[in-house]
Motif scaffolding. Structure first.
Motif, PDB file in Angstrom:
ATOM      1  N   VAL A 135       0.826  -1.204   0.000  1.00 34.91           N
ATOM      2  CA  VAL A 135       0.000   0.000   0.000  1.00 34.91           C
ATOM      3  C   VAL A 135       0.859   1.252   0.000  1.00 34.91           C
ATOM      4  N   GLN A 136       1.948   1.251   0.752  1.00 32.37           N
ATOM      5  CA  GLN A 136       2.725   2.465   0.937  1.00 32.37           C
ATOM      6  C   GLN A 136       3.770   2.665  -0.156  1.00 32.37           C
ATOM      7  N   ALA A 137       4.718   1.754  -0.239  1.00 34.29           N
ATOM      8  CA  ALA A 137       5.809   1.955  -1.189  1.00 34.29           C
ATOM      9  C   ALA A 137       6.578   0.667  -1.393  1.00 34.29           C
ATOM     10  N   GLN A 138       6.936   0.388  -2.644  1.00 35.20           N
ATOM     11  CA  GLN A 138       7.671  -0.824  -2.942  1.00 35.20           C
ATOM     12  C   GLN A 138       9.089  -0.787  -2.395  1.00 35.20           C
ATOM     13  N   ASP A 139       9.654   0.408  -2.196  1.00 33.77           N
ATOM     14  CA  ASP A 139      11.030   0.488  -1.709  1.00 33.77           C
ATOM     15  C   ASP A 139      11.110   0.442  -0.186  1.00 33.77           C
ATOM     16  N   PRO A 196       6.029   3.535   9.350  1.00 32.00           N
ATOM     17  CA  PRO A 196       5.408   4.861   9.411  1.00 32.00           C
ATOM     18  C   PRO A 196       4.007   4.824   8.825  1.00 32.00           C
ATOM     19  N   LEU A 197       3.076   5.509   9.463  1.00 30.18           N
ATOM     20  CA  LEU A 197       1.693   5.567   9.014  1.00 30.18           C
ATOM     21  C   LEU A 197       1.317   7.000   8.649  1.00 30.18           C
ATOM     22  N   ASP A 198       0.290   7.115   7.858  1.00 33.15           N
ATOM     23  CA  ASP A 198      -0.328   8.413   7.629  1.00 33.15           C
ATOM     24  C   ASP A 198      -0.947   8.875   8.955  1.00 33.15           C
ATOM     25  N   ASN A 199      -0.661  10.094   9.361  1.00 38.91           N
ATOM     26  CA  ASN A 199      -1.154  10.567  10.650  1.00 38.91           C
ATOM     27  C   ASN A 199      -2.674  10.643  10.725  1.00 38.91           C
ATOM     28  N   THR A 246      17.461   1.532  20.739  1.00 36.21           N
ATOM     29  CA  THR A 246      17.279   2.958  20.483  1.00 36.21           C
ATOM     30  C   THR A 246      17.125   3.162  18.986  1.00 36.21           C
ATOM     31  N   LEU A 247      15.986   3.681  18.584  1.00 35.14           N
ATOM     32  CA  LEU A 247      15.632   3.800  17.172  1.00 35.14           C
ATOM     33  C   LEU A 247      15.412   5.257  16.799  1.00 35.14           C
ATOM     34  N   SER A 248      15.906   5.651  15.639  1.00 35.60           N
ATOM     35  CA  SER A 248      15.673   7.001  15.127  1.00 35.60           C
ATOM     36  C   SER A 248      14.328   7.033  14.414  1.00 35.60           C
ATOM     37  N   VAL A 249      13.486   7.969  14.811  1.00 29.25           N
ATOM     38  CA  VAL A 249      12.147   8.079  14.243  1.00 29.25           C
ATOM     39  C   VAL A 249      11.857   9.543  13.924  1.00 29.25           C
ATOM     40  N   GLU A 250      10.730   9.764  13.285  1.00 26.98           N
ATOM     41  CA  GLU A 250      10.289  11.116  12.954  1.00 26.98           C
ATOM     42  C   GLU A 250       9.350  11.610  14.055  1.00 26.98           C
ATOM     43  N   LYS A 251       9.717  12.683  14.689  1.00 20.86           N
ATOM     44  CA  LYS A 251       8.902  13.235  15.778  1.00 20.86           C
ATOM     45  C   LYS A 251       7.495  13.553  15.281  1.00 20.86           C
ATOM     46  N   ASP A 252       6.499  13.195  16.103  1.00 19.24           N
ATOM     47  CA  ASP A 252       5.084  13.458  15.841  1.00 19.24           C
ATOM     48  C   ASP A 252       4.543  12.698  14.633  1.00 19.24           C
ATOM     49  N   ARG A 253       5.269  11.692  14.190  1.00 20.49           N
ATOM     50  CA  ARG A 253       4.793  10.828  13.105  1.00 20.49           C
ATOM     51  C   ARG A 253       4.245   9.541  13.714  1.00 20.49           C
ATOM     52  N   ARG A 254       3.099   9.119  13.278  1.00 21.70           N
ATOM     53  CA  ARG A 254       2.485   7.910  13.820  1.00 21.70           C
ATOM     54  C   ARG A 254       3.179   6.679  13.249  1.00 21.70           C
ATOM     55  N   TYR A 255       3.435   5.707  14.128  1.00 24.18           N
ATOM     56  CA  TYR A 255       4.107   4.472  13.731  1.00 24.18           C
ATOM     57  C   TYR A 255       3.326   3.256  14.207  1.00 24.18           C
ATOM     58  N   LEU A 256       3.351   2.229  13.383  1.00 18.09           N
ATOM     59  CA  LEU A 256       2.916   0.900  13.802  1.00 18.09           C
ATOM     60  C   LEU A 256       4.175   0.159  14.250  1.00 18.09           C
TER      61      LEU A 256
END
Length: 209
Positions: free
Chosen positions: A21-25, A179-182, A95-105
């Motif tokens: 659904v999101q991206a092949q890469d 990463p999910l769509d917020n 410890t994982l690097s993530v995007e602040k305020d981005r919703r994650y599964l």
């Protein structure tokens, strides 16, 4: 036993759907094969799902690598053949690097597989940052289990921790972030822990997990 093993295939396969659904890469995906030695090929594509897994060695400094019993390896997806176990410190964190305020599964998978030959399935706690996420009871789920949560980090760093609560040794087989769509699964505050998942299939009917 076969149904439980197939359950692991179904659950991890959900991420293959997210991938399509999101991206092949698989941009932004984190898929860790916990305990995979750095001497083995990494990343690699998991044959069934097509997901690209990497060794977890760069994300945690503690723990040791183990492998489930040889007669069980063929029954599980490749990331579940290996595991990282933690015989020393009480609390061990990825410890994982993530995007602040981005919703994650976020999903963590656990398979004991008698890797140590002791036939002693462990029980321990799983934390997301300082907060209890779940208690992992591999005495109850002897064929493996998974925990899943939708979470929005408040900083660019996220910790997933395994905490020893008794005499048995914590372990982990796979750790995945998507990463999910917020706009997905909106909440006013807090995280969403998986309660139930229902698969609808014209051939197989309905299965509740």
């Amino acid at each position: 036993m076969e149904s439980l093993r197939w359950l692991l295939v179904l659950l991890l396969g959900v991420f293959a759907i997210v991938r399509l659904v999101q991206a092949q890469d698989q941009q932004g995906f984190i898929s860790l094969d916990c305990g995979l030695p750095v001497s083995e090929p990494s990343p690699y594509n998991e044959p069934l799902t097509g997901l690209r897994f990497s060794s977890d060695a760069k994300f945690i400094q503690t723990g040791k690598s183990g492998k489930i019993q040889a007669n069980l390896v063929g029954d599980y997806l490749k990331p579940y053949a290996r595991l990282r176990y933690f015989p020393d410190e009480r609390r061990n964190c990825y410890t994982l690097s993530v995007e602040k305020d981005r919703r994650y599964l976020i999903r963590a998978g656990f398979m004991y597989g008698n890797y140590d030959g002791l036939n002693s399935n462990p029980t321990f706690d799983l934390h997301l940052g300082p907060n209890l996420w779940a208690t992992i009871d591999l005495q109850k789920f002897v064929n493996g289990t998974m925990e899943e949560i939708i979470h929005t980090p408040t900083s660019s760093s996220l910790q997933v921790c395994l905490v020893k609560t008794g005499t048995t040794t914590p372990l982990i087989s796979a750790l995945e972030l998507r990463p999910l769509d917020n706009r997905s699964f909106p909440t006013k505050s807090g995280s969403l822990k998986l309660f139930v998942r229902i698969y609808l299939n014209k051939t197989l009917g309905t299965a509740t997990i």
